[in-house]
Design a protein around this motif. Sequence first.
Motif, short mmCIF file in Angstrom:
data_model
loop_
_atom_site.label_atom_id
_atom_site.label_comp_id
_atom_site.label_asym_id
_atom_site.label_seq_id
_atom_site.Cartn_x
_atom_site.Cartn_y
_atom_site.Cartn_z
N HIS A 279 26.56 -27.89 93.94
CA HIS A 279 27.92 -28.06 94.44
C HIS A 279 28.48 -26.70 94.82
CE1 HIS A 279 28.23 -31.88 91.70
NE2 HIS A 279 27.36 -32.01 92.68
N PHE A 280 29.40 -26.72 95.78
CA PHE A 280 30.08 -25.48 96.14
C PHE A 280 30.93 -25.04 94.95
CE2 PHE A 280 33.46 -23.08 98.38
CZ PHE A 280 32.65 -22.13 98.96
N PRO A 281 30.86 -23.77 94.56
CA PRO A 281 31.44 -23.34 93.28
C PRO A 281 32.95 -23.17 93.26
CG PRO A 281 30.39 -21.49 94.38
CD PRO A 281 30.08 -22.70 95.21
N THR A 282 33.68 -23.89 94.07
CA THR A 282 35.14 -23.90 93.98
C THR A 282 35.64 -25.26 94.41
OG1 THR A 282 37.16 -22.68 94.55
CG2 THR A 282 35.61 -23.10 96.32
N THR A 283 36.89 -25.55 94.12
CA THR A 283 37.45 -26.87 94.43
C THR A 283 38.58 -26.72 95.42
OG1 THR A 283 38.98 -26.73 92.54
CG2 THR A 283 36.84 -27.80 92.17
N PHE A 284 38.95 -27.85 96.04
CA PHE A 284 39.98 -27.86 97.08
C PHE A 284 41.00 -28.95 96.78
CE2 PHE A 284 36.24 -26.02 98.99
CZ PHE A 284 36.75 -24.92 99.67
N SER A 285 42.19 -28.73 97.28
CA SER A 285 43.26 -29.72 97.10
C SER A 285 44.07 -29.82 98.37
CB SER A 285 44.18 -29.32 95.92
OG SER A 285 44.85 -28.10 96.21
N PHE A 286 44.91 -30.86 98.45
CA PHE A 286 45.80 -31.04 99.60
C PHE A 286 47.14 -30.35 99.38
CE2 PHE A 286 43.77 -35.22 101.21
CZ PHE A 286 42.71 -34.49 101.68
N PHE A 333 40.44 -25.49 109.88
CA PHE A 333 39.90 -25.17 108.57
C PHE A 333 40.89 -25.47 107.44
CE2 PHE A 333 37.94 -22.23 111.69
CZ PHE A 333 36.71 -22.87 111.73
N ALA A 334 41.97 -26.20 107.76
CA ALA A 334 42.82 -26.75 106.70
C ALA A 334 42.06 -27.91 106.07
CB ALA A 334 44.15 -27.21 107.27
N PHE A 335 41.83 -27.83 104.77
CA PHE A 335 40.94 -28.80 104.12
C PHE A 335 41.47 -30.22 104.31
CE2 PHE A 335 39.06 -31.17 100.64
CZ PHE A 335 37.74 -30.77 100.74
N GLY A 336 40.57 -31.10 104.74
CA GLY A 336 40.91 -32.51 104.94
C GLY A 336 41.36 -32.85 106.34
N THR A 337 41.58 -31.83 107.20
CA THR A 337 42.04 -32.07 108.57
C THR A 337 40.84 -32.16 109.51
OG1 THR A 337 44.13 -30.91 108.19
CG2 THR A 337 43.43 -31.21 110.48
N THR A 338 40.60 -33.32 110.03
CA THR A 338 39.51 -33.48 111.00
C THR A 338 39.90 -32.84 112.32
OG1 THR A 338 38.79 -35.54 109.97
CG2 THR A 338 38.10 -35.16 112.24
N GLN A 559 46.55 -35.26 95.42
CA GLN A 559 46.72 -33.81 95.35
C GLN A 559 45.35 -33.15 95.23
OE1 GLN A 559 49.26 -32.37 92.25
NE2 GLN A 559 48.82 -30.22 92.64
N PHE A 560 44.62 -33.50 94.19
CA PHE A 560 43.23 -33.04 94.07
C PHE A 560 42.34 -34.05 94.77
CE2 PHE A 560 45.44 -31.22 90.41
CZ PHE A 560 45.16 -29.88 90.60
#
Length: 960
Positions: A279-286, A333-338, A559-560
């Motif tokens: 897994h990528f060693p960090t997490t992302f949230s909205f 590159f905003a996480f979750g934005t297609t 959120q997460f």
Amino acid sequence: ARGFSVPLQRPADCGADRYFDSSRLACAPCGAHQRQSAGGSSCVCEPGYRMVSSNGGFSVTCEKCPENMSGVTQDGWNCISCPKGLTSKGNCKCPNNEILVERSIDGILLNEALCMHCNGSEQSFSASDASGSRCVRCEKTFIQVSKSCDCNSPNILTGGLCFLAREGLPPKGVATVRFGQLGITLTSAWFLKNLQSSAFACWLYSNLTACQALGNMCVMNMNSLSSSSTDACGLFQYIFVSTARVGIVHSIPYWRHNLPWLYYGDQPGLASQVLEKNHFPTTFSFKGTDKDLKLQFIAASFDAAGNFLKWQSLEGGVLQLCPDTRTKLNAAFAFGTTYQQSCKISVSKILLDFANPVFYDLFLEYNGDNDQQHLWAVPVLNLNLQYNEKFVNQGSNMNNWLLTRRFFLVDALSGKENDLGKPPRVIRIASKITISIRLVSHTQRGTIYPPLITVAYTDVLIQNPETQSVTVSFAVSYEMNQSEAQIQTDIALGVLGGLAVLWSLLKTAGWKRRTGSSIIDLQTVFKFLLFYAGDLANVFFIITVGTGIYWLVFFKAQQFVSVLLPLPSQEEDFVTYIACAFSLKALQFLHLLVSQLSIDIFFIDWERPKGKVLKAVEGEGVIKSAAAPVSIWRTYFIANEWNEIQTVRKINPLFQVLAVLFFLEVVGFSNLALMDASSSLTRSSESYIAPWSRILRFGVSAALWVAIAILQVIFFAVFYERFFEDKISQFVDLCCVSNISVFLLSHNCFGHYIHGRSVHGHADTNMEEMNMNLKREAENMCSQRGLLPNTDGQTFQISISRKMRLHYDWIHETLTRKRGPARLLDSSANTFEQSTRAYNAMNKFLSSFIDHVHKEMDYIVKDKLLLERILGMEFMEPIDKSIFYNDEGHSFSDVLYYGNETTLLIFDILFFSVVDLASQSFVLAAILTYLQQEIFRFIRNTLGQKNLASKTLVDQRFLI
């Protein structure tokens, strides 16, 4: 317009004896003994002539050199003697390793040019430079190999470098490039010049730029590799295997010291391990800090010669070929934005902007322990990979993939033949780049797998760069494993579909009971299929609405990050479900229309004649007393009211459509359907707008349709119908005031009865008596309106016996033999009298039936069992006596639009959604939905009016 017209001329059109005059934008002739310069914008003297004066353009004066000084100096201003011959341009020339000297050290022009030999001995190691104008130190490989500036046999001279001939050297490389899409293999001038020297320098000296240049040539050849080939990738692989002893970089087994990292290895199944094992060693949230919200991509860039250029962030539009969309790339590159962008770009612009290829090694930046910055290598899936037969970078089977590291956007270098100074014959363009972000299954903290960049290249044969164009695209997609959601959907569809079968069987059994038939025939099977179509449509509707609202709520509100939207390719099943739901619901709706347009209905007039009147008997000449005629206007009035309520609905369709459109387009609920993490209802016009999600579009629109419809139903039921107008209840009251009952049969042996017999005995009276009757009724000074004594029940569901139905049909056959006079004045007397007698017979029969006159066709009144109400069927079969079931909910509305609001609403929602999914336009969907509502309402009114006139003998001209 002709007065401002000028001819179009280009420098290439001018020819050898003319130049391009930039002030006139046209070709102009050169003077005597002159020709066009190399740049084409001025004139120069011909060989053997020197310049006397020159002011640019055609302002050049030339003079012929004398016979003993036939050469011209390099600057073109003087004549000089050339002892070793002339070049094609008329200048002096010197042999190799000699430099041309035209002036003394103090600048005085010599009468005879000198060719000075560069001293290549150990003391100086000098040789002439590429221009032949000065002596410079030899290239170091010459000195190392031969201790001189010569590379004589058996030493190997290649690419301007000298190598010692010995065993173990890389094999002779093949300087060809394969353009598979065009079926062309070219001998590349760049490869011919640099391939062998880069391989030798990399292997012998571990030269960093040479190793990088060799790796770049392998990438330009689409990472091609086979056991029998010695192309760029073959030479790279030879060196990679031969240098296993030198160690690896950053503990990565595929990254050797001094070599670029090109491959992840060719072990089968390695791709799935690289992409899914860690897994990528960090997490992302909205919602949170910027580090959690954005993907920090960074690329190491190299030129074709292997020189490191710089680190570049992708937010600057590095990988975006479309110039007008680079400024909006930050949103990619905003996480979750297609992110999806594509454009057509001309080949001429590509050649201008990307003359020299740049190669990229992509990384994803993250913070480790103690906020130490780290990089995670992003693998590349090259769809044009030319590898051996074991690997095919197509399809979804990762075990067949070969992952690579380095890629480029445009290669206009390897397609040049013979001369690097000429335009390329073929160019290769990264026409489709997609960065895929995959969410780890069952994560609750936004954990992702390592990203993957997929590149597809297009080979373009250069013919006319000005007219040729290429479509390029760049995308960032977010995905997760949807197999579990698909399994749950399939389970729900299977379970609800099975329940729909049982429910349709119960409906069919109830229909058979109501038709008075017990034989299972073809009509029964057909009816079951119609019932099942409607129920299955409801199943598809429930699943699709539930799915749409689920993704809307859980994706936008998280959120997460724990869920990501399905990709467009993964939405196909969902769209298919909507199409099935619409098709089946349309079939149910048409079945409903046909059923409602074929009901049997009759208005029972309870009014009796008041006294007698004198009437002349036609043909006898005598006058006899007869019963006073009963007015038909009450029947016409009730018929008109029935005609008006046929398409009354529990909601206002126009308000429904406008309200949905208002919330979607004006308030901004449509923005919730964008494939980004934002739950805001507004978007800036300058910001990037993500593509639409079809699931979210359906979820948002369907949720609004249902919510507004529920609010409308509550408003009309609680407020409007209670305090203003309830047309269904008012129709029942009007029947009682008019002294007319409604007897209708929706099935062969089942229907509804509205008891409208006046408690006052007469309704054909004047205003004073009418008001007096209503007052007495309000003060409870008369009996109640119900069918049974001391009851208020006026509406019933009726299940009639077979004998009752046969008698009804016998009278009805006479009644419908003539549907009613087309014109009252022109009608045949016999036909009119026959129809009148049939009408009176039916009225007398039904009224006597209600009054229990026919003991052999009597009826009983009872309450329905709770289970009978739930299942919508009757357990008792009316064999000897008909059964009247008490009805407190005005169930006769089942033969009207009013009682089928759920079916109509679902049909409207599905129609709206199908149009929207096809057109991606809520406005068009709203307009067409309202139009179809009006069209079907017109059809229902028109045909329902004809059926009403046919079954009740009410002239259609009185139905307004």
